[in-house]
Design an enzyme around this catalytic site. Structure first.
Site, PDB file in Angstrom:
ATOM      1  N   HIS A  68     -10.867  -2.919   0.625  1.00 43.30           N
ATOM      2  CA  HIS A  68     -11.037  -1.474   0.331  1.00 43.30           C
ATOM      3  C   HIS A  68     -11.910  -1.476  -0.895  1.00 43.30           C
ATOM      4  CE1 HIS A  68      -9.157   2.959   1.012  1.00 43.30           C
ATOM      5  NE2 HIS A  68     -10.704   2.773   0.987  1.00 43.30           N
ATOM      6  N   LYS A  81      -5.776  -6.266   3.112  1.00 45.66           N
ATOM      7  CA  LYS A  81      -6.781  -4.944   3.096  1.00 45.66           C
ATOM      8  C   LYS A  81      -7.610  -5.181   1.758  1.00 45.66           C
ATOM      9  CE  LYS A  81      -6.132  -0.539   0.727  1.00 45.66           C
ATOM     10  NZ  LYS A  81      -5.457   0.825   0.905  1.00 45.66           N
ATOM     11  N   ASP A  96       0.275  -0.116  -4.984  1.00 46.77           N
ATOM     12  CA  ASP A  96      -1.007   0.133  -5.612  1.00 46.77           C
ATOM     13  C   ASP A  96      -1.037   1.232  -6.315  1.00 46.77           C
ATOM     14  OD1 ASP A  96      -0.900   1.291  -3.087  1.00 46.77           O
ATOM     15  OD2 ASP A  96      -3.018   1.138  -2.520  1.00 46.77           O
ATOM     16  N   HIS A  97       0.164   2.182  -6.069  1.00 48.87           N
ATOM     17  CA  HIS A  97       0.274   3.457  -6.777  1.00 48.87           C
ATOM     18  C   HIS A  97       1.530   4.067  -6.306  1.00 48.87           C
ATOM     19  CE1 HIS A  97      -1.508   4.937  -3.178  1.00 48.87           C
ATOM     20  NE2 HIS A  97      -2.576   4.387  -3.531  1.00 48.87           N
ATOM     21  N   LYS A 104       1.291  10.166  -4.817  1.00 51.82           N
ATOM     22  CA  LYS A 104      -0.415   9.800  -4.714  1.00 51.82           C
ATOM     23  C   LYS A 104      -1.227  10.738  -4.624  1.00 51.82           C
ATOM     24  CE  LYS A 104      -2.884   7.485  -0.968  1.00 51.82           C
ATOM     25  NZ  LYS A 104      -3.205   7.090   0.427  1.00 51.82           N
ATOM     26  N   CYS A 150      -6.233   4.147  -3.712  1.00 55.82           N
ATOM     27  CA  CYS A 150      -6.314   2.782  -3.397  1.00 55.82           C
ATOM     28  C   CYS A 150      -7.538   2.071  -4.097  1.00 55.82           C
ATOM     29  CB  CYS A 150      -6.503   2.645  -1.959  1.00 55.82           C
ATOM     30  SG  CYS A 150      -5.139   3.325  -1.029  1.00 55.82           S
ATOM     31  N   ASP A 184       0.712  -1.204   0.153  1.00 56.21           N
ATOM     32  CA  ASP A 184      -0.158  -0.033   0.088  1.00 56.21           C
ATOM     33  C   ASP A 184       0.834   1.374  -0.007  1.00 56.21           C
ATOM     34  OD1 ASP A 184      -2.111   1.525   0.032  1.00 56.21           O
ATOM     35  OD2 ASP A 184      -2.879   0.709   2.106  1.00 56.21           O
TER      36      ASP A 184
END
Ligand SMILES: *[C@@H]1O[C@H](CO)[C@@H](O)[C@H](O)[C@H]1NC(C)=O
Ligand SMILES: *[C@@H]1O[C@H](CO)[C@@H](O)[C@H](O)[C@H]1NC(C)=O
Length: 562
Positions: free
Chosen positions: A127, A125, A327-328, A353, A71, A31
Site C-alpha cells: 500500500h 499488504k 496501523d491505526h 479510522k 493506511c 490492518d
C-alpha cells in the site's frame, strides 16, 4: 598454515557470535484493528491469547500512537520515521493505477536493517505505491529494502469480495452520475442548438468516457486484486479463501530458510485482516461472539501464534524482538453487505479510522516482546509513536539514521528496558491528510498529556464516529474558531476542554503554538503531497491487468522460442 586456519576459525567464531547477537525482528501489523479488540487492552469477549502473551512476556505500550489514521500515511511514517507530510504520502493510495508511491529518496526501516546484514521480507499488504510508469513496478517493496515480497501491492478492500463498494465509499459513484448527467445534457442541447452531427459526436464521446469509468469501477476488485511474489503476479484476482494460510506459511518459510542460512531475520507480517472484505476461515468462521469481524480478530491472533511457534521450534524466540500493533484505530461504523457492524472497537476512546487527531483514530494496541533483553509484564504509559520503531531498531542493531533529513521518531529502547521513565517526545504532531489537526505536548514532570485541537470531526449525530470512511476523507473535519485544549492523561475521552484564558493553560497553548511554528518551518521545501485523482482509475496503461497480460505473453514467447 595451522596458524592461518586457527585465525580463520577464530574469525568464523567471532562472526558467528556477532550474528547471533543481532536479534531477529518480527513486526506483525494488523490492518484497522481497534485498541479495544485485544484482551490485554481490556476486551473480555474476544479471544486473543497469543497477542496477550506478547504483552505478558514483554512490554505493553499503553499510550502508543499511529502517525496517521489511514493506511498509506501511517505506514509511510512507520517505514521512514518521518511524518507522511514530509514524504508526500499524506493521502491514501486508492488504486494500483496511481502513479504515486514512497519516494526512492527516502531511507527506510528495511533498508536500515538490510545494511546491517538482515534478510528482509514483507509478507502481506504494501500500500505504498506500485507502477509509476507502464509496467515498471517502480515503487515495489523490493526497491525499498525488502529482499522478498509476497502479498498485495495495494490493500484488501470490499471489492475483492465482489461487493464493489469502494467507489461508493469514497464518493466517486455520485460524482460519476453528476458527470454523466452534465455530459449528456450538454450534448443534447448542442445537437439542438448548433448541429446534429456535433451533438451526436459529443454524445458518443460522453458515453465512451462514462462507460470507461463504469468499467473501471465494476472491475476495480479484479485488477487491484493482484497477489505478487517478488516481481511476478502469481494470482489475479486474489483467492481470499486461502490467503491467510498462505501468508502464514510464507512467513514461516522465510524464517526457516534464513535461519538455516544463519542470517538475522527481519520479517514484516503486514496482515490483511481485519480490513473489510472480512474473510475468516474455518474453524474461526462463525466462532467468535462478534460476527465476521470478531472471527477475523481471533484468526489473526492464531496467526500470531503460528509465527511464534516457528520461532519456538527453531529455538530463536528468546532473541527475537516481536512487535505487534495496528496501523491505526478501528473503523467503528463499517458494515458488511448484510448490514452487520464489521469495524473495530476503539475502547473508551472517541473517534475512528480517518480521525487523525482523535484518540480513537490513532491509539494502537502495541506490545513488544524480546525475552533476551526486555523485562516481562511491563507497562509503559508514556506517549510513544510508531515513528519510534525505526530509530529504536537502529539503536538496537547499530543501524544508520539519516542525519540530513528531519527524523520525527525517537529511540524508545530506554523506555522499553525501564532505564528511562519519561517519553523522549515533548511534542507529537497529529495530521489528518495534509492538515495539521492537533498537537500533543508533554511538559516535563507534569504527568499531563495536553492536546490542542485545531479541527473537530463531523461525526454521525449521536455517535463518536464518522458515518463512513468516505465522509471522513472527503467532507473532512471542520476548523475550530478557538482551538480546544484537553489533558488526555486525565480526560482520555476528551470531553472537558480546559480554560485556555487562565494559567497555566494559557502558557501551555503559547508553548504549543511556538512548537507549531518550528514544525512548520521544518516543512519548508518538503515534497508536495499527492492527492488521489479519479482519472487514475481509468488509466489502463498502469494497471496490473496490463502487467499480467504482458507477463503471460512473455511466458508464451519464451515457451515458443525454447
Ligand atoms: C470487544 O470487541 C468487540 C468487537 O470489536 C466489541 O464489540 C466489544 O465492545 C469489545 N469489548 C470490550 C469490553 O471492549
Ligand atoms: C480458493 O482456494 C480454496 C482453498 O484452497 C479453493 O478451494 C478454491 O477452489 C479456490 N478458489 C478459486 C476461485 O480458485
Amino acid at each position: 598454515m595451522d596458524r592461518l586456519l586457527c585465525q580463520l576459525c577464530a574469525l568464523c567464531l567471532c562472526a558467528g557470535v556477532l550474528a547471533s547477537e543481532k536479534p531477529n525482528i518480527v513486526i506483525f501489523l494488523v490492518d484497522d484493528l481497534g485498541i479495544g479488540d485485544i484482551g490485554a487492552f481490556g476486551n473480555d469477549t474476544l479471544r486473543t491469547p497469543h497477542v496477550d502473551s506478547i504483552c505478558e512476556n514483554g512490554v505493553k505500550l499503553d499510550h502508543d500512537l499511529a502517525a496517521a489514521s489511514l493506511c498509506t500515511p501511517s505506514r509511510a511514517a512507520l517505514m521512514t520515521s518521518r511524518y507522511a507530510i514530509r514524504t508526500g504520502m499524506s493521502s491514501v493510495i486508492t488504486s494500483l493505477m496511481s502513479p504515486q508511491g514512497l519516494p526512492t529518496s527516502e531511507h527506510t526501516l528495511p533498508q536500515m536493517l538490510q545494511e546491517k546484514g538482515y534478510a528482509t521480507a514483507l509478507i502481506g499488504k504494501w500500500h505504498l505505491g506500485w507502477n509509476r510508469q507502464l509496467l515498471d513496478q517502480y515503487y515495489s517493496p523490493l526497491k525499498r529494502g525488502f529482499d522478498y515480497f509476497f502479498g498485495l501491492p495495494l490493500s484488501n478492500v470490499k471489492d475483492f469480495g465482489g461487493k464493489q463498494e469502494i467507489m461508493v465509499d469514497i464518493g466517486f459513484t455520485g460524482k460519476l452520475y453528476k458527470l454523466s448527467a452534465i455530459c449528456l445534457s450538454t450534448s443534447l442541447i448542442l445537437s439542438r442548438l448548433i448541429n446534429k452531427k456535433i451533438g451526436v459526436t459529443m454524445t458518443i464521446m460522453s458515453l465512451i468516457l462514462i462507460g470507461n469509468f463504469l468499467f473501471a469501477f465494476k472491475t476495480y476488485g479484479i485488477w487491484n486484486s493482484a497477489l505478487i511474489r517478488n516481481d511476478r503476479i502469481v494470482e489475479m484476482p486474489l483467492n481470499l479463501t486461502s490467503i491467510t494460510q498462505r501468508l502464514i506459511e510464507e512467513g514461516q518459510n522465510f524464517i526457516k530458510s534464513q535461519h538455516a542460512a544463519e542470517k538475522p531475520v527481519f520479517l514484516f507480517m503486514s496482515w490483511l485482516h481485519v480490513h473489510t472484505y472480512m474473510h475468516p476461515q474455518p474453524p474461526f468462521k462463525g466462532a467468535s461472539q462478534h460476527g465476521p469481524y470478531g472471527d477475523a480478530v481471533e484468526e489473526t491472533d492464531w496467526a500470531v501464534g503460528q509465527i511464534m511457534d516457528t520461532l519456538k521450534q527453531l529455538q530463536i524466540l528468546d532473541n527475537t524482538l516481536f512487535y505487534f500493533s495496528s496501523d491505526h484505530g478501528g473503523d467503528k461504523l463499517e458494515h458488511d453487505e448484510e448490514g452487520r457492524l464489521v469495524g473495530g472497537w476503539n475502547g473508551l476512546f472517541r473517534g475512528n479510522k480517518g480521525d487523525g487527531s482523535q484518540e480513537g483514530g490513532i491509539r494502537v494496541p502495541t506490545c513488544v516482546q524480546w525475552p533476551a533483553k526486555l523485562p516481562r509484564r511491563t507497562l509503559v504509559s508514556e506517549p510513544t509513536s510508531q515513528l519510534d520503531l525505526m530509530p529504536t531498531l537502529a539503536s538496537i542493531v547499530g543501524g544508520r539514521m539519516s542525519t540530513v533529513r528531519s527524523i520525527d521518531g525517537k529511540d524508545i529502547l530506554p523506555l522499553l528496558t525501564g532505564d528511562e521513565t519519561r517519553t523522549p517526545h515533548d511534542f507529537i504532531f497529529h495530521y489528518t491528510g495534509d492538515k495539521l489537526s492537533a498537537i500533543r505536548y508533554m511538559p516535563e514532570e507534569s504527568g499531563a498529556v495536553f492536546k490542542l485541537h485545531y479541527v473537530w470531526p463531523q461525526w454521525e449525530p449521536g455517535t463518536d464516529s464518522w458515518a463512513s470512511i468516505g465522509a471522513a476523507v472527503f467532507d473532512g473535519p471542520i476548523l475550530l474558531p478557538n482551538p480546544l485544549l484537553f489533558d488526555v492523561a486525565r480526560d482520555p475521552r476528551e470531553e472537558t476542554p480546559l480554560d485556555t484564558n487562565i494559567e497555566p493553560y494559557a502558557s501551555i497553548v503559547k508553548c504549543i503554538e511556538e512548537a507549531k511554528l518550528n514544525h512548520e518551518r521544518s516543512l519548508i521545501g518538503a515534497r508536495p503531497n499527492y492527492k488521489p485523482n479519479p482519472l487514475e482509475f481509468i488509466n489502463p496503461l498502469r494497471s496490473t491487468f496490463v502487467d499480467y497480460a504482458w507477463q503471460k505473453l512473455s511466458d508464451y514467447w519464451s515457451y515458443l522460442i525454447q
